[in-house]
Design a protein around this motif. Sequence first.
Motif, PDB file in Angstrom:
ATOM      1  N   ARG A 519      37.044  38.341  13.494  1.00 31.70           N
ATOM      2  CA  ARG A 519      37.015  38.633  11.895  1.00 31.70           C
ATOM      3  C   ARG A 519      37.109  40.131  12.014  1.00 31.70           C
ATOM      4  NH1 ARG A 519      38.076  36.403   7.285  1.00 31.70           N
ATOM      5  NH2 ARG A 519      36.514  36.532   5.712  1.00 31.70           N
ATOM      6  N   SER A 520      37.838  40.533  11.080  1.00 29.27           N
ATOM      7  CA  SER A 520      38.335  42.110  10.700  1.00 29.27           C
ATOM      8  C   SER A 520      38.075  42.283   9.092  1.00 29.27           C
ATOM      9  CB  SER A 520      39.715  42.659  11.035  1.00 29.27           C
ATOM     10  OG  SER A 520      39.937  43.831  10.731  1.00 29.27           O
ATOM     11  N   ARG A 521      37.656  43.597   9.029  1.00 31.25           N
ATOM     12  CA  ARG A 521      37.441  44.018   7.714  1.00 31.25           C
ATOM     13  C   ARG A 521      38.636  44.133   7.009  1.00 31.25           C
ATOM     14  NH1 ARG A 521      31.843  44.567   6.744  1.00 31.25           N
ATOM     15  NH2 ARG A 521      30.480  45.142   8.847  1.00 31.25           N
ATOM     16  N   GLU A 522      39.672  44.846   7.669  1.00 37.42           N
ATOM     17  CA  GLU A 522      40.981  45.201   7.298  1.00 37.42           C
ATOM     18  C   GLU A 522      41.755  43.911   7.065  1.00 37.42           C
ATOM     19  OE1 GLU A 522      39.652  46.728  10.033  1.00 37.42           O
ATOM     20  OE2 GLU A 522      38.823  48.281   8.668  1.00 37.42           O
ATOM     21  N   THR A 523      41.871  42.897   7.770  1.00 36.99           N
ATOM     22  CA  THR A 523      42.980  41.862   7.763  1.00 36.99           C
ATOM     23  C   THR A 523      42.364  40.511   7.685  1.00 36.99           C
ATOM     24  OG1 THR A 523      43.071  41.977  10.166  1.00 36.99           O
ATOM     25  CG2 THR A 523      44.633  43.513   9.212  1.00 36.99           C
ATOM     26  N   GLY A 524      41.190  40.363   7.701  1.00 33.34           N
ATOM     27  CA  GLY A 524      40.363  39.119   7.410  1.00 33.34           C
ATOM     28  C   GLY A 524      40.653  38.632   8.927  1.00 33.34           C
ATOM     29  N   TRP A 525      41.140  37.456   9.137  1.00 36.40           N
ATOM     30  CA  TRP A 525      40.978  36.712  10.519  1.00 36.40           C
ATOM     31  C   TRP A 525      42.371  37.405  11.309  1.00 36.40           C
ATOM     32  CZ3 TRP A 525      36.759  34.815  12.780  1.00 36.40           C
ATOM     33  CH2 TRP A 525      36.198  34.043  11.940  1.00 36.40           C
ATOM     34  N   GLY A 526      42.007  37.899  12.369  1.00 39.81           N
ATOM     35  CA  GLY A 526      43.145  38.467  13.375  1.00 39.81           C
ATOM     36  C   GLY A 526      43.191  37.926  14.752  1.00 39.81           C
ATOM     37  N   VAL A 527      44.096  38.485  15.676  1.00 42.59           N
ATOM     38  CA  VAL A 527      44.132  38.046  16.912  1.00 42.59           C
ATOM     39  C   VAL A 527      44.479  39.139  18.057  1.00 42.59           C
ATOM     40  CG1 VAL A 527      45.268  36.477  18.671  1.00 42.59           C
ATOM     41  CG2 VAL A 527      45.052  35.669  16.238  1.00 42.59           C
ATOM     42  N   ARG A 528      43.661  39.058  19.035  1.00 44.32           N
ATOM     43  CA  ARG A 528      43.885  40.217  20.058  1.00 44.32           C
ATOM     44  C   ARG A 528      43.688  39.474  21.487  1.00 44.32           C
ATOM     45  NH1 ARG A 528      38.379  43.172  18.105  1.00 44.32           N
ATOM     46  NH2 ARG A 528      36.803  41.324  18.794  1.00 44.32           N
ATOM     47  N   VAL A 608      46.210  29.251  17.496  1.00 45.63           N
ATOM     48  CA  VAL A 608      45.755  30.471  17.684  1.00 45.63           C
ATOM     49  C   VAL A 608      46.785  31.290  16.669  1.00 45.63           C
ATOM     50  CG1 VAL A 608      46.806  30.972  19.766  1.00 45.63           C
ATOM     51  CG2 VAL A 608      44.902  32.617  18.991  1.00 45.63           C
ATOM     52  N   ALA A 609      48.096  31.052  17.097  1.00 48.00           N
ATOM     53  CA  ALA A 609      48.962  31.980  16.272  1.00 48.00           C
ATOM     54  C   ALA A 609      48.990  31.912  14.800  1.00 48.00           C
ATOM     55  CB  ALA A 609      50.489  31.697  16.720  1.00 48.00           C
ATOM     56  N   CYS A 610      48.434  31.230  14.019  1.00 41.58           N
ATOM     57  CA  CYS A 610      48.235  31.067  12.737  1.00 41.58           C
ATOM     58  C   CYS A 610      47.456  32.131  12.134  1.00 41.58           C
ATOM     59  CB  CYS A 610      47.712  29.820  12.368  1.00 41.58           C
ATOM     60  SG  CYS A 610      48.990  28.403  12.637  1.00 41.58           S
ATOM     61  N   TYR A 611      46.552  32.937  13.005  1.00 44.68           N
ATOM     62  CA  TYR A 611      45.660  33.686  12.607  1.00 44.68           C
ATOM     63  C   TYR A 611      46.138  35.190  12.905  1.00 44.68           C
ATOM     64  CZ  TYR A 611      42.332  29.962  12.413  1.00 44.68           C
ATOM     65  OH  TYR A 611      41.961  28.756  11.896  1.00 44.68           O
ATOM     66  N   ILE A 612      47.508  35.244  13.516  1.00 40.56           N
ATOM     67  CA  ILE A 612      48.010  36.469  13.658  1.00 40.56           C
ATOM     68  C   ILE A 612      48.256  37.138  12.508  1.00 40.56           C
ATOM     69  CG2 ILE A 612      49.925  37.652  14.559  1.00 40.56           C
ATOM     70  CD1 ILE A 612      50.078  35.659  16.916  1.00 40.56           C
ATOM     71  N   SER A 613      48.097  38.503  12.009  1.00 40.10           N
ATOM     72  CA  SER A 613      48.351  39.221  10.691  1.00 40.10           C
ATOM     73  C   SER A 613      49.731  39.533  10.542  1.00 40.10           C
ATOM     74  CB  SER A 613      47.275  40.319  10.856  1.00 40.10           C
ATOM     75  OG  SER A 613      46.065  39.907  10.847  1.00 40.10           O
ATOM     76  N   HIS A 614      50.049  40.000   9.348  1.00 34.98           N
ATOM     77  CA  HIS A 614      51.365  40.445   8.815  1.00 34.98           C
ATOM     78  C   HIS A 614      51.479  42.084   9.133  1.00 34.98           C
ATOM     79  CE1 HIS A 614      54.940  41.418   6.661  1.00 34.98           C
ATOM     80  NE2 HIS A 614      54.419  42.294   6.157  1.00 34.98           N
ATOM     81  N   SER A 615      52.564  42.610   9.648  1.00 35.87           N
ATOM     82  CA  SER A 615      52.761  43.844   9.628  1.00 35.87           C
ATOM     83  C   SER A 615      54.340  44.284   9.510  1.00 35.87           C
ATOM     84  CB  SER A 615      52.311  44.519  11.041  1.00 35.87           C
ATOM     85  OG  SER A 615      52.705  45.866  11.267  1.00 35.87           O
ATOM     86  N   PRO A 616      54.780  45.407   8.678  1.00 30.46           N
ATOM     87  CA  PRO A 616      56.128  45.548   8.845  1.00 30.46           C
ATOM     88  C   PRO A 616      56.563  46.195  10.002  1.00 30.46           C
ATOM     89  CG  PRO A 616      54.672  47.262   7.435  1.00 30.46           C
ATOM     90  CD  PRO A 616      53.953  46.109   7.953  1.00 30.46           C
ATOM     91  N   THR A 617      55.723  46.609  10.717  1.00 36.68           N
ATOM     92  CA  THR A 617      56.136  47.209  12.231  1.00 36.68           C
ATOM     93  C   THR A 617      55.358  46.305  13.460  1.00 36.68           C
ATOM     94  OG1 THR A 617      54.348  49.027  12.168  1.00 36.68           O
ATOM     95  CG2 THR A 617      56.499  49.570  11.544  1.00 36.68           C
ATOM     96  N   PRO A 618      55.650  45.011  13.444  1.00 36.57           N
ATOM     97  CA  PRO A 618      54.975  44.293  14.257  1.00 36.57           C
ATOM     98  C   PRO A 618      55.098  44.492  16.003  1.00 36.57           C
ATOM     99  CG  PRO A 618      56.909  43.113  13.673  1.00 36.57           C
ATOM    100  CD  PRO A 618      56.914  44.555  12.915  1.00 36.57           C
TER     101      PRO A 618
END
Length: 669
Positions: A519-528, A608-618
């Motif tokens: 859980r991230s404050r910036e992106t909601g759910w994320g993956v690392r 797990v992939a469904c929680y990966i966040s969006h980025s214009p520079t992925p």
Amino acid sequence: MGSIVPFQDLNLMPSPSAAASTAASTAAAATLPLLTPKIEPKTEPFDEPVPTHQLEPGQNTPESLLSESAPGFFSNSENTPESQPPDRDNVYSEFYRISELFRTAFAKRLRKYGDVDVLDPDSRAIVTVNHQDAQLSNAVVPRIKPMKRSGELVRVTDLSAEDERYFRDVVRRTRMLYDSLRVFAVYEEEKRRGIGQGRRARGDLTASSVMKERQLWLNRDKRIVGSIPGVQIGDVFFFRMELLVVGLHGHSQAGIDYLPGSQSANGEPIATSIIVSGGYEDDEDAGDVLIYTGHGGQDKLSRQCEHQKLEGGNLAMERSMHYGIEVRVIRGFRYQGSVSSKVYVYDGLYKIHDCWFDVGKSGFGVYKYKLLRIEGQPEMGSAILRFADSLRTKPLSVRPKGYLSLDISGKKENVPVLLFNDIDGDYEPLYYEYLVRTVFPPFVFTQGSNGAGCDCVSGCTDRCFCAVKNGGEFAYDHNGYLLRGKPVIFECGAFCQCPPTCRNRVSQRGLRNRLEVFRSRETGWGVRSLDLIHAGAFICEYAGVVLTMEQAQIFSMNGDSLIYPNRFSARWGEWGDLSQVFSDYMRPSHPSIPPLDFAMDVSRMRNVACYISHSPTPNVMVQFVLYDHNNLMFPHLMLFALENIPPLRELSIDYGVADEWSGKLAICN
């Protein structure tokens, strides 16, 4: 817009305190046995030889190694198009143009000090400013000069968020090119002489040499003091040569990078970066506090055998302390699972606070420097690597609070998928059924050319049937890294006779890196990831339940979460793109794939992939793959790393255009 600030030329003699320090050092040295120390750079344990000029007799040069490769790699395998002219308006010309704009945009603010420009009188830095070079010119983009390293010291300051994104993208694309060249060079060399035959293929040297010949190394026109634009603290490198390519460190073996006195305006050397990798027995590393040993006096086995002198890098470190100039610190250490058995991580800026001459453990005189890490910087990358290593073995001991599950896959994956939330009470990922692989409608398996596979019982070769389907080449090297992206990749499947260990079954083997949904404050759910992921490595599949567009329209009315594969940006074209190296390189267009006309429902079943966040520079890309059927209209969505991804750094994908009906980005979380 930020600015590149030229250092002032003090043109002064060393201060009395510095002179006293030097005299004291000389006196200390006089009390020791009189020997003739070596004049040599400080070398660290090095897993790569010096590049370019140390090739084996009869071995191909880096240039010929790549140019002799199969033409099919550089052009469409179906058709061989005419060579295209090289792209002259590349991003690197823009990089140098903006560097000059940085220099001139703030020129009016500079105060005069003798014949030099000074922005900060407390900077106490040296080297001259060429006023003719500082004239603003908007008409012509400067032509890239020969790859001779500059002697001009500058500091980059006041970068805006837009500038930081720009330079980060420049570094990202440069590193992507380097990794693509390296992987391909190793593959070509092993294909030529056979796996395990002769010395280990040195793709790192080949890639760096070719990029240098093409003038694709960064930050060669100026020698930057302090942070390198586009390089972040925590960035991980597998090879010393990559540090040179991005300009983070300037020597392939020397542990101290410095501007020699012969290039300095007042004849004094200045240190800009150091590598700490355990090469000197007197080094003491406590993270934020570092006792660093000078160079010289070692034999071929890295044992101290003679006294050190206050010259070269040693003098440069003392002068940097005297002028208050910060140095970049890169730590190198052994890392299990690394492609080079070692990693280098950038840990930020340090100030040299003390310098003295001492008797080392070996009984010989050595110079020591006390460095303190500058406050206010992000956490050290080396500390994050150690923390992630402890999380892999005992997560609850390291973080006793915050874990909601130690495996949300319920042992369906090869390795556990952790769920962590220490921010709020959201338990959403626990409410979904975990889906390992995409679920296709039955008709997908009955349409298309099924039943055709290779008969390589002992393992596939480049001439087997599946290689032909891929355009005459496999998409992966022998380590499982993607050589270059394609519209679609055909892996060996159920109709093939090859074993499960076949090199052409990479993505269907499932998850290999330990991932954590957090859980991230910036992106909601994320993956690392808790592991270090190599560029070009397979990560996981983006799994869901496949729907036709007619079904998708009905589901979307209920507000269900849908993913549209045709909207993912075609980032696969970036991985393996060698157009800046070879003018006849063509983006792969074969095997071709029709427009994808389906959606994926992840409202009840997901992975797990469904929680990966969006980025214009992925840092992650989508690669279409087929293996369990041959229906081109319904490929698997496989995720590969676009760059080296350090542990605990968030994964990101470019989800592409907005939803046609809702106007929102098609991201399930």
